[in-house]
Design a protein around this motif. Structure first.
Motif, PDB file in Angstrom:
ATOM      1  N   GLU A  27       0.814  -1.214   0.000  1.00  0.00           N
ATOM      2  CA  GLU A  27       0.000   0.000   0.000  1.00  0.00           C
ATOM      3  C   GLU A  27       0.846   1.263   0.000  1.00  0.00           C
ATOM      4  O   GLU A  27       0.515   2.245  -0.660  1.00  0.00           O
ATOM      5  N   ASN A  28       1.955   1.251   0.748  1.00  0.00           N
ATOM      6  CA  ASN A  28       2.825   2.432   0.776  1.00  0.00           C
ATOM      7  C   ASN A  28       3.425   2.697  -0.597  1.00  0.00           C
ATOM      8  O   ASN A  28       3.520   3.848  -1.033  1.00  0.00           O
ATOM      9  N   TYR A  29       3.822   1.644  -1.267  1.00  0.00           N
ATOM     10  CA  TYR A  29       4.405   1.803  -2.602  1.00  0.00           C
ATOM     11  C   TYR A  29       3.364   2.349  -3.586  1.00  0.00           C
ATOM     12  O   TYR A  29       3.662   3.187  -4.420  1.00  0.00           O
ATOM     13  N   LEU A  30       2.141   1.842  -3.474  1.00  0.00           N
ATOM     14  CA  LEU A  30       1.088   2.291  -4.388  1.00  0.00           C
ATOM     15  C   LEU A  30       0.757   3.762  -4.164  1.00  0.00           C
ATOM     16  O   LEU A  30       0.595   4.522  -5.120  1.00  0.00           O
ATOM     17  N   SER A  31       0.672   4.179  -2.904  1.00  0.00           N
ATOM     18  CA  SER A  31       0.361   5.581  -2.639  1.00  0.00           C
ATOM     19  C   SER A  31       1.441   6.498  -3.191  1.00  0.00           C
ATOM     20  O   SER A  31       1.153   7.556  -3.756  1.00  0.00           O
ATOM     21  N   ILE A  32       2.686   6.095  -3.064  1.00  0.00           N
ATOM     22  CA  ILE A  32       3.783   6.902  -3.595  1.00  0.00           C
ATOM     23  C   ILE A  32       3.759   6.905  -5.122  1.00  0.00           C
ATOM     24  O   ILE A  32       3.975   7.941  -5.752  1.00  0.00           O
ATOM     25  N   ALA A  33       3.466   5.770  -5.719  1.00  0.00           N
ATOM     26  CA  ALA A  33       3.409   5.698  -7.183  1.00  0.00           C
ATOM     27  C   ALA A  33       2.298   6.593  -7.738  1.00  0.00           C
ATOM     28  O   ALA A  33       2.482   7.278  -8.731  1.00  0.00           O
ATOM     29  N   VAL A  34       1.157   6.601  -7.054  1.00  0.00           N
ATOM     30  CA  VAL A  34       0.053   7.461  -7.509  1.00  0.00           C
ATOM     31  C   VAL A  34       0.438   8.929  -7.380  1.00  0.00           C
ATOM     32  O   VAL A  34       0.209   9.735  -8.295  1.00  0.00           O
TER      33      VAL A  34
END
Length: 118
Positions: A27-34
């Motif tokens: 989830e942390n990676y996805l939030s940063i990617a977005v």
């Protein structure tokens, strides 16, 4: 200017049609990617409005921002420190700055257009 918007619409369309589940550990990676993607998108729109847009800068910025943010998050996970928050803060500030500049440019163009009509 149409390419970033087309990519955004395609991503939203693809996201709504698929039932893709992201595991909670990513989830942390996805939030940063977005956030990195939105930062690049609004940076591209800003550059286009300022007439300094370059495809190579846009694409390289997109991948570099995502790689840097993912690297920070990865390093933070292994160090036990929430380094992804630094990337979220940096992208958030840049996002608001880009949106503010876009708003000013659009308001100036609108006022200039309105002044020529009157």
């Amino acid at each position: 200017m149409w390419l970033p918007l087309l990519g955004l619409l395609f991503g939203i369309f693809l996201g709504l049609l698929t039932d893709l589940q992201i595991p909670s550990e990513y989830e942390n990676y996805l939030s940063i990617a977005v956030l990195a993607s939105l930062d690049t998108l609004f940076g591209g729109i800003r550059a286009q409005l300022q007439q300094v847009y370059d495809d190579r800068v846009f694409v390289s910025g997109f991948f570099f921002n995502i790689a840097l943010a993912a690297g920070l998050a990865f390093l933070g996970v292994h160090l036990g420190v929430d380094l992804y928050l630094a990337a979220i803060f940096a992208f958030g500030v840049r996002l608001f700055q880009n949106i503010a500049v876009i708003r000013r440019i659009l308001l100036t163009k609108w006022q200039d257009r309105k002044g020529t009509i009157d």
